[in-house]
Design a protein around this motif. Structure first.
Motif, PDB file in Angstrom:
ATOM      1  N   PHE A  37      10.584 -18.597   9.086  1.00 57.34           N
ATOM      2  CA  PHE A  37      10.764 -18.730   7.640  1.00 57.34           C
ATOM      3  C   PHE A  37      11.255 -17.402   7.080  1.00 57.34           C
ATOM      4  N   GLN A  38      11.901 -17.471   5.914  1.00 57.00           N
ATOM      5  CA  GLN A  38      12.440 -16.293   5.251  1.00 57.00           C
ATOM      6  C   GLN A  38      12.108 -16.351   3.761  1.00 57.00           C
ATOM      7  N   LEU A  39      11.943 -15.179   3.170  1.00 55.94           N
ATOM      8  CA  LEU A  39      11.637 -15.063   1.749  1.00 55.94           C
ATOM      9  C   LEU A  39      12.657 -14.138   1.100  1.00 55.94           C
ATOM     10  N   GLY A  40      13.150 -14.531  -0.076  1.00 52.80           N
ATOM     11  CA  GLY A  40      14.125 -13.716  -0.786  1.00 52.80           C
ATOM     12  C   GLY A  40      13.801 -13.631  -2.262  1.00 52.80           C
ATOM     13  N   ALA A  41      14.168 -12.514  -2.879  1.00 53.79           N
ATOM     14  CA  ALA A  41      13.935 -12.303  -4.305  1.00 53.79           C
ATOM     15  C   ALA A  41      15.258 -12.008  -4.996  1.00 53.79           C
ATOM     16  N   GLY A  83       2.815   0.204  -3.625  1.00 56.74           N
ATOM     17  CA  GLY A  83       2.671   1.476  -2.939  1.00 56.74           C
ATOM     18  C   GLY A  83       3.515   2.569  -3.586  1.00 56.74           C
ATOM     19  N   VAL A  84       3.525   3.745  -2.949  1.00 59.25           N
ATOM     20  CA  VAL A  84       4.296   4.881  -3.440  1.00 59.25           C
ATOM     21  C   VAL A  84       5.754   4.720  -3.009  1.00 59.25           C
ATOM     22  N   GLN A  85       6.658   4.537  -3.974  1.00 60.62           N
ATOM     23  CA  GLN A  85       8.091   4.369  -3.735  1.00 60.62           C
ATOM     24  C   GLN A  85       8.372   3.340  -2.625  1.00 60.62           C
ATOM     25  N   PRO A  86       7.947   2.091  -2.815  1.00 64.70           N
ATOM     26  CA  PRO A  86       8.187   1.059  -1.787  1.00 64.70           C
ATOM     27  C   PRO A  86       9.674   0.759  -1.634  1.00 64.70           C
ATOM     28  N   ARG A  87      10.100   0.479  -0.405  1.00 62.73           N
ATOM     29  CA  ARG A  87      11.511   0.163  -0.136  1.00 62.73           C
ATOM     30  C   ARG A  87      11.883  -1.208  -0.674  1.00 62.73           C
ATOM     31  N   LYS A  88      10.941  -2.125  -0.692  1.00 67.16           N
ATOM     32  CA  LYS A  88      11.189  -3.476  -1.184  1.00 67.16           C
ATOM     33  C   LYS A  88      10.227  -3.763  -2.330  1.00 67.16           C
ATOM     34  N   PRO A  89      10.689  -4.491  -3.368  1.00 68.01           N
ATOM     35  CA  PRO A  89       9.807  -4.755  -4.508  1.00 68.01           C
ATOM     36  C   PRO A  89       8.711  -5.768  -4.204  1.00 68.01           C
ATOM     37  N   LEU A  90       8.938  -6.637  -3.219  1.00 67.42           N
ATOM     38  CA  LEU A  90       7.960  -7.665  -2.872  1.00 67.42           C
ATOM     39  C   LEU A  90       7.609  -7.575  -1.396  1.00 67.42           C
ATOM     40  N   LYS A  91       6.406  -8.006  -1.070  1.00 65.61           N
ATOM     41  CA  LYS A  91       5.947  -8.030   0.313  1.00 65.61           C
ATOM     42  C   LYS A  91       5.181  -9.329   0.561  1.00 65.61           C
ATOM     43  N   ALA A  92       4.809  -9.557   1.808  1.00 70.56           N
ATOM     44  CA  ALA A  92       4.043 -10.753   2.154  1.00 70.56           C
ATOM     45  C   ALA A  92       3.061 -10.418   3.267  1.00 70.56           C
ATOM     46  N   VAL A  93       1.896 -11.055   3.221  1.00 64.60           N
ATOM     47  CA  VAL A  93       0.902 -10.918   4.274  1.00 64.60           C
ATOM     48  C   VAL A  93       0.600 -12.308   4.826  1.00 64.60           C
ATOM     49  N   VAL A 109     -17.562 -19.145  -0.762  1.00 66.71           N
ATOM     50  CA  VAL A 109     -16.455 -18.431  -1.386  1.00 66.71           C
ATOM     51  C   VAL A 109     -16.064 -17.263  -0.482  1.00 66.71           C
ATOM     52  N   ARG A 110     -14.760 -17.004  -0.396  1.00 62.80           N
ATOM     53  CA  ARG A 110     -14.248 -15.847   0.330  1.00 62.80           C
ATOM     54  C   ARG A 110     -13.254 -15.115  -0.573  1.00 62.80           C
ATOM     55  N   PHE A 111     -12.938 -13.873  -0.208  1.00 56.38           N
ATOM     56  CA  PHE A 111     -12.024 -13.054  -0.995  1.00 56.38           C
ATOM     57  C   PHE A 111     -10.921 -12.504  -0.091  1.00 56.38           C
ATOM     58  N   LEU A 112      -9.719 -12.366  -0.668  1.00 55.41           N
ATOM     59  CA  LEU A 112      -8.605 -11.737   0.035  1.00 55.41           C
ATOM     60  C   LEU A 112      -7.867 -10.822  -0.937  1.00 55.41           C
ATOM     61  N   PRO A 113      -8.094  -9.497  -0.865  1.00 54.02           N
ATOM     62  CA  PRO A 113      -7.326  -8.571  -1.700  1.00 54.02           C
ATOM     63  C   PRO A 113      -5.995  -8.228  -1.025  1.00 54.02           C
ATOM     64  N   VAL A 114      -4.912  -8.192  -1.788  1.00 56.87           N
ATOM     65  CA  VAL A 114      -3.599  -7.862  -1.234  1.00 56.87           C
ATOM     66  C   VAL A 114      -2.999  -6.700  -2.016  1.00 56.87           C
ATOM     67  N   GLY A 115      -2.212  -5.899  -1.340  1.00 52.77           N
ATOM     68  CA  GLY A 115      -1.595  -4.737  -1.949  1.00 52.77           C
ATOM     69  C   GLY A 115      -1.290  -3.702  -0.882  1.00 52.77           C
ATOM     70  N   ASP A 116      -0.809  -2.549  -1.313  1.00 49.17           N
ATOM     71  CA  ASP A 116      -0.433  -1.486  -0.394  1.00 49.17           C
ATOM     72  C   ASP A 116      -1.495  -0.395  -0.364  1.00 49.17           C
ATOM     73  N   ALA A 117      -1.828   0.041   0.821  1.00 46.68           N
ATOM     74  CA  ALA A 117      -2.761   1.151   0.963  1.00 46.68           C
ATOM     75  C   ALA A 117      -2.049   2.463   0.632  1.00 46.68           C
ATOM     76  N   PRO A 118      -2.771   3.455   0.093  1.00 50.12           N
ATOM     77  CA  PRO A 118      -2.147   4.750  -0.196  1.00 50.12           C
ATOM     78  C   PRO A 118      -1.769   5.461   1.096  1.00 50.12           C
ATOM     79  N   PRO A 119      -0.845   6.427   1.036  1.00 52.30           N
ATOM     80  CA  PRO A 119      -0.472   7.184   2.248  1.00 52.30           C
ATOM     81  C   PRO A 119      -1.681   7.866   2.875  1.00 52.30           C
ATOM     82  N   PHE A 120      -1.689   7.894   4.196  1.00 50.92           N
ATOM     83  CA  PHE A 120      -2.792   8.537   4.922  1.00 50.92           C
ATOM     84  C   PHE A 120      -2.740  10.047   4.687  1.00 50.92           C
TER      85      PHE A 120
END
Length: 256
Positions: free
Chosen positions: A203-207, A239-249, A39-50
């Motif tokens: 490839f492109q992603l749109g919401a 994240g804090v006030q993200p410019r886009k509502p969705l992201k991808a890794v 088993v492996r794990f992959l957490p996704v999300g935005d890191a807080p500001p440095f």
């Protein structure tokens, strides 16, 4: 060019079938257990500001606010079996941990929690095969004290070399344009396709946005060598006030 992209994706989200999509495997599916699974794990999300503190002319990085990142290290256990420790870093897949055969409950605890404390996360492992656990915050405005998970098959048979998987962890459908192929990827589902090796595959992603149009939030390419596969995870920006509502890794790796 952006207007034509939005118009094309709008037609896509309104009417394309879902036949090419796949859901996460049913953990109750009956298959023969396979020895030596992992088993492996992959957490996704935005890191807080440095943030840093200057003391005597030296900069010291400050600890992020509580709950703004996943637990730095967790203990993974299966019933009464010995627990294994693994660090969690946003956007990075962990090293594999051994998992017993057969379906059952997997408990994930914070390293500093008391033994009698409730597990940070409970996951039902599938009947057989290696598996990958995707992790994300319960809500964009919440914190990592409460997390959600999705289990994906991670063995070479389910995710072989030459393939790319796109997983939508966001709460809304996402329009995917991959080469000449277009698809509406529903929330909580994933899509897998083959890509030519040794070349860039754009490839492109749109919401969808409030006025009924679509906003492109990601444009990139997948490049794979022989014996490699890729994983694209779409998630809600937290994240804090993200410019886009969705992201991808994007994660590319050799198939062992």
């Amino acid at each position: 060019m952006k207007l034509s992209f939005i118009a094309g994706l709008l037609a896509l989200v309104c009417g394309l079938p879902l036949s090419a999509q796949e859901t996460a495997p049913d953990p109750k599916a009956k298959e023969k257990p396979v020895a030596g699974r992992h088993v492996r794990f992959l957490p996704v999300g935005d890191a807080p500001p440095f943030q840093q503190d200057i003391r005597d002319g030296v900069a010291y990085e400050l600890e992020p606010p509580a709950g703004s990142i996943p637990p730095r290290q967790v203990m993974v256990g299966f019933g009464d079996e010995k627990k294994n420790a693994v660090p969690l870093l946003l956007g990075q897949v962990t090293l594999p941990l051994s998992a017993p055969g057969g379906e059952g409950l997997m408990q994930v605890r914070k390293l500093d929690d008391a033994p009698e404390a409730e597990p940070w996360l409970k996951v039902n492992r599938p009947e057989s095969g290696d598996f990958l656990v995707l992790l994300w915050r319960e809500s964009a405005k919440g914190n990592w004290n409460t997390a959600r998970s999705l289990v994906l098959p991670d063995d070479p048979e389910s995710a072989p070399a030459g393939k790319v998987r796109l997983v939508n962890l966001s709460p809304v459908p996402v329009a995917v344009v991959f080469g000449g192929e277009k698809i509406k990827l529903e929330a909580g589902k994933f899509y897998q396709r083959s890509v030519p090796v040794g070349k860039d595959n754009e490839f492109q992603l749109g919401a969808e946005i409030r006025d009924g149009g679509l906003d492109r939030f990601y444009a990139g390419s997948i490049f794979q060598n022989p014996s490699e596969r890729s994983l694209v995870v779409i998630y809600r920006a937290d994240g804090v006030q993200p410019r886009k509502p969705l992201k991808a890794v994007v994660h590319r790796e050799p198939v062992k």
